[in-house]
Design a protein around this motif. Structure first.
Motif, short mmCIF file in Angstrom:
data_model
loop_
_atom_site.label_atom_id
_atom_site.label_comp_id
_atom_site.label_asym_id
_atom_site.label_seq_id
_atom_site.Cartn_x
_atom_site.Cartn_y
_atom_site.Cartn_z
N TYR A 1 -73.86 -9.24 85.73
CA TYR A 1 -74.68 -8.05 85.53
C TYR A 1 -74.58 -7.04 86.68
O TYR A 1 -75.51 -6.26 86.91
CB TYR A 1 -76.15 -8.42 85.27
CG TYR A 1 -76.31 -9.30 84.04
CD1 TYR A 1 -75.70 -8.96 82.85
CD2 TYR A 1 -77.06 -10.48 84.07
CE1 TYR A 1 -75.81 -9.77 81.72
CE2 TYR A 1 -77.18 -11.28 82.95
CZ TYR A 1 -76.56 -10.92 81.78
OH TYR A 1 -76.69 -11.72 80.69
N ARG B 1 -74.69 -3.61 85.13
CA ARG B 1 -76.05 -3.17 84.82
C ARG B 1 -76.78 -2.76 86.09
O ARG B 1 -77.41 -1.70 86.16
CB ARG B 1 -76.79 -4.32 84.15
CG ARG B 1 -78.24 -4.04 83.86
CD ARG B 1 -78.96 -5.29 83.39
NE ARG B 1 -79.22 -6.21 84.49
CZ ARG B 1 -79.71 -7.43 84.34
NH1 ARG B 1 -79.94 -7.90 83.13
NH2 ARG B 1 -79.92 -8.20 85.39
N GLN B 2 -76.69 -3.58 87.12
CA GLN B 2 -77.43 -3.30 88.35
C GLN B 2 -76.94 -2.04 89.05
O GLN B 2 -77.69 -1.41 89.79
CB GLN B 2 -77.33 -4.49 89.31
CG GLN B 2 -78.02 -5.75 88.83
CD GLN B 2 -79.48 -5.55 88.51
OE1 GLN B 2 -79.85 -5.42 87.34
NE2 GLN B 2 -80.31 -5.47 89.53
N CYS C 1 -79.81 1.87 83.94
CA CYS C 1 -80.25 0.52 83.59
C CYS C 1 -81.37 0.12 84.56
O CYS C 1 -81.21 -0.77 85.38
CB CYS C 1 -79.10 -0.47 83.66
SG CYS C 1 -78.23 -0.68 82.10
N CYS D 1 -84.45 -0.83 83.58
CA CYS D 1 -85.48 -1.68 82.95
C CYS D 1 -85.85 -2.84 83.87
O CYS D 1 -84.97 -3.50 84.39
CB CYS D 1 -84.98 -2.25 81.62
SG CYS D 1 -84.43 -0.99 80.48
N CYS E 1 -84.53 -6.45 81.39
CA CYS E 1 -83.44 -6.10 80.47
C CYS E 1 -83.52 -6.96 79.21
O CYS E 1 -83.97 -8.10 79.26
CB CYS E 1 -82.12 -6.33 81.20
SG CYS E 1 -80.64 -6.09 80.21
N THR E 2 -83.06 -6.40 78.11
CA THR E 2 -83.11 -7.13 76.83
C THR E 2 -82.43 -8.50 76.91
O THR E 2 -82.85 -9.44 76.26
CB THR E 2 -82.44 -6.29 75.73
OG1 THR E 2 -82.98 -4.98 75.80
CG2 THR E 2 -82.68 -6.87 74.35
N TRP F 1 -73.33 -8.87 74.73
CA TRP F 1 -73.87 -8.20 75.92
C TRP F 1 -73.30 -6.80 76.05
O TRP F 1 -74.02 -5.82 76.27
CB TRP F 1 -73.60 -9.05 77.18
CG TRP F 1 -73.55 -8.28 78.48
CD1 TRP F 1 -72.53 -8.29 79.38
CD2 TRP F 1 -74.57 -7.43 79.04
NE1 TRP F 1 -72.84 -7.49 80.46
CE2 TRP F 1 -74.07 -6.95 80.27
CE3 TRP F 1 -75.82 -7.02 78.62
CZ2 TRP F 1 -74.80 -6.08 81.09
CZ3 TRP F 1 -76.54 -6.13 79.43
CH2 TRP F 1 -76.04 -5.69 80.65
N ARG G 1 -75.29 -3.29 75.89
CA ARG G 1 -75.32 -2.39 77.04
C ARG G 1 -74.82 -1.00 76.63
O ARG G 1 -75.44 0.02 76.93
CB ARG G 1 -74.46 -2.95 78.18
CG ARG G 1 -74.69 -2.26 79.52
CD ARG G 1 -73.71 -2.75 80.58
NE ARG G 1 -72.41 -2.14 80.41
CZ ARG G 1 -72.04 -0.98 80.95
NH1 ARG G 1 -72.86 -0.31 81.72
NH2 ARG G 1 -70.84 -0.48 80.72
N HIS H 1 -77.34 0.88 74.51
CA HIS H 1 -78.50 1.35 75.28
C HIS H 1 -78.15 2.55 76.16
O HIS H 1 -79.03 3.26 76.63
CB HIS H 1 -79.06 0.23 76.16
CG HIS H 1 -79.82 -0.78 75.40
ND1 HIS H 1 -80.62 -1.73 75.99
CD2 HIS H 1 -79.92 -0.99 74.07
CE1 HIS H 1 -81.16 -2.49 75.05
NE2 HIS H 1 -80.75 -2.05 73.89
#
Ligand code: SF4
Ligand code: SF4
Ligand code: SF4
Ligand code: SF4
Ligand code: SF4
Lengths: 267, 336
Positions: free
Chosen positions: A161, A164-165, A170, A172, A175-176, A197, A201, A204
């Motif tokens: 991730y 994402r980070q 991103c 949240c 995260c979902t 995944w 991603r 979103h």
């Protein structure tokens, strides 16, 4: 660069801000984000073509907000991220000072939000050239070839991730992928879980990605996952004629309905 | 067993590799399309690299795969039937050409997985593993094995350790019974060692791990942690590429009546890692998580497992998107 250092010092000395987020070269020469609170340390700030990380990711972190008012070194992607975060009510412009940097590395005078808006308005907001070329290559593939390409790339994913980070959008707190009651997507890192995944991603970030490329740069195993979101940036523009991070009042295209929306994609 | 040193010529190495790969899984490094090294099962000998410094991922997945199925289940209205994993099916693996830091890490992992209760999955995989290590004739600025009690020629964790000789042939140190078994199966490939001039890189020591451990004992509340972790974005990259990080998550995945329970890699760098059901999070900011990472490896583990939690491979630093250079931080911690 000297202008940037002077401006950073001035902001810290007159206590307009408590911290300046910019770039420095670490002891091994690798460029990395720097958090400067003491004006005496502002001399370590640099800005050149190696300064690519999207610093806006730090603006939503509680430990960074906690430091006080922030000045942030901002190339176009950072400014667009800021605009995005304001439109999604994650930050307010009063909490920050934008140390804008033009495409050729010159310090801009971003006095307020409307000046930043003006700068964004006159910039090219489509995907950066080097990514456009890669996207064009991918477009040439048949759907089966595309699927095979992504399966191969995503098989390398270890679900760390970092993508994402590293992404300012991103933010949240949960995260979902981390919700397991109910579990939305397969958590395991295998062909199936990785594909889920990345689809999640990408969806979103559709209409929210500002094309900084940071997710792909952060990936330790070199998966070009930014091409997924950048492709959606193109798609969203084709359908809705908007780019993300262009106005403080923008609504996310994927979560709003306008009577004149094209509906041709609904099957 | 007492270490035996032999000579193996370059041509014989190829024969050894091909013989092993003919009926076993051999995990060996190759250079991937992005020019970085990665390990693959049974690549052709011509593709195997002897010159890589660091593969992007470690080789811990042999004993600690990123997803390990723990059992399968089938639910009916009244009960669940559990099917265990047949651990006898775990294949024998030969790890070929991995460097001393990575091989020493198997020992470190054992100190975690077999600390009190012996982890069956891990131990059975480790039993089936034979390591033919390779001493390092090259290194880079991220390597710091010599600061954590290892070196480019340490044999910890290897069953056989190969070291390049200045002649281009290799020295084979036979270190364990497992190693000896391989050597005795192919006696023709090994010769008596005469020339002992080895080609080993030099890695400068950056800090004393003993001093770091001592300093950490009183450093829990030090301002160092916040000042040096603000840029950390809290991903799992450092833990997932690390050969000694052992944290895992356990999940159930059910489809209809059937499902499985598995464990997969996790990281103390994630905010969710310590989130309680109540909503309280004892490590609610990144500085606390970064501190945990260093404390665990350099204070808690030497204390409890009698082993450092780091082998100095440098992967966490070369793979970090924001240059959280661990050796640089340990060097600084030594002097706080
Ligand atoms: S950063 Fe790369 S490896 Fe990590 S989750 Fe994202 S795509 Fe997968
Ligand atoms: S390119 Fe990646 S990191 Fe940047 S905004 Fe898009 S999804 Fe986020
Ligand atoms: S992938 Fe979606 S849920 Fe997860 S952090 Fe990004 S936007 Fe939030
Ligand atoms: S140290 Fe680097 S790799 Fe590790 S969590 Fe922080 S940003 Fe990610
Ligand atoms: S902490 Fe970093 S240097 Fe130490 S073993 Fe893990 S990846 Fe290697």
């Amino acid at each position: 660069m000297d202008n940037l250092i002077l401006r950073a010092k001035e902001l810290l000395e007159n206590k307009t801000v408590q911290v300046v987020i910019g770039y420095e070269a670490g002891p091994t020469g690798v460029v990395r984000p720097a958090f400067i609170s003491d004006p005496a340390n502002a001399d370590s700030l640099i800005y050149d073509e190696r300064c690519v990380q999207n610093l806006a990711v730090y603006l939503t972190k509680p430990e960074v907000k906690h430091l006080g008012r922030i000045a942030i070194v901002s190339s176009l992607p950072v400014m667009r991220s800021i605009m995005m975060l304001i439109s999604e009510q994650q930050i307010s412009y009063d909490e920050i000072v934008v140390l804008g940097i033009s495409a050729d590395g010159v310090l801009l005078d971003i006095a307020d939000l409307s000046v930043m808006q003006g700068y964004i308005d006159k910039s090219d907001l489509s995907n950066p050239v080097k990514y456009k070329e890669l996207l064009a290559e991918l477009k040439k593939l048949t759907p089966a070839e595309k699927f095979e390409y992504w399966q191969k790339e995503l098989s390398k994913c270890i679900k760390c991730y970092a993508c994402r980070q590293a992404c300012p959008m991103c933010y949240c707190t949960r995260c979902t992928v981390e919700v397991n009651q109910p579990q939305w997507i397969s958590v395991q890192s295998n062909a199936h879980g990785n594909m889920e995944w990345h689809i999640l991603r990408a969806m979103h970030l559709a209409g929210r990605c500002i094309s900084c490329g940071e997710c792909g740069r952060a990936c330790p195993v070199g998966i070009p996952c930014h091409l997924l979101t950048m492709h959606l940036t193109d798609q969203v523009y084709n359908y809705f004629k908007v780019y993300a991070g262009t106005s403080e009042k923008m609504n996310s295209v994927m979560s709003t309905y306008e009577p004149n929306d094209k509906e041709s994609f609904i099957v | 067993m007492e270490t035996i040193r032999k000579l193996i010529r370059k041509q014989s190495l190829e024969k050894l590799y091909n013989n092993l790969a003919a009926n076993r899984k051999v995990y060996a490094p190759v250079i991937a399309a992005d020019k970085k090294a990665e390990y693959k099962y049974n690549p052709g000998f011509a593709d195997v690299t002897f010159d890589h410094i660091r593969s992007t991922l470690s080789v811990k997945n042999i004993v600690f795969p990123k997803v390990e199925n723990l059992f399968f289940y089938e639910n009916s209205k009244t009960e669940s039937t559990i099917t265990d994993i047949d651990l006898d099916k775990i294949p024998e693996v030969v790890l070929w050409g991995a460097h001393p830091c990575d091989n020493a890490a198997f020992d470190t992992l054992r100190s975690i997985f077999c600390w009190d209760t012996k982890d069956e999955f891990f131990s059975r995989r480790l039993e089936k593993l034979t390591v033919i290590g390779l001493g390092c004739h090259s290194s880079d600025e991220y390597c710091f094995c010599t600061s954590v009690g290892l070196s480019p020629s340490s044999s910890r964790g290897s069953d056989i350790l190969l070291t390049k000789l200045q002649t281009g042939d290799y020295q084979a140190e036979i270190l364990t019974a497992k190693g000896n078994e391989i050597v005795s199966s192919f006696p023709d490939l090994f010769e008596p060692l005469t020339d002992e001039k080895v080609d080993i890189t030099e890695v400068k020591q950056k800090f004393s791990h003993k001093q770091v451990t001592e300093k950490l004992a009183g450093a829990f509340e030090h301002e160092f942690w916040i000042a040096n972790s603000l840029r950390c974005i809290g991903c799992g990259a450092c833990a997932y590429v690390c050969p000694t990080c052992a944290c895992f998550d356990i999940q159930d995945e059910t489809k209809g009546k059937n499902g499985k329970r598995y464990r997969s890699w996790d990281s103390c760098g994630f905010g969710l890692f310590t989130l309680h059901t109540s909503g309280h999070n004892p490590r609610h900011v990144q500085s606390q998580r970064w501190r945990q990472r260093i404390m665990h490896k350099f204070s808690y583990m030497p204390d409890r497992n009698e082993s450092l939690g780091c082998v100095g491979c440098g992967r966490c630093s070369s793979g970090c998107p924001v240059d959280m250079n661990i050796a640089e931080q340990l060097e600084a911690l030594q002097n706080i």
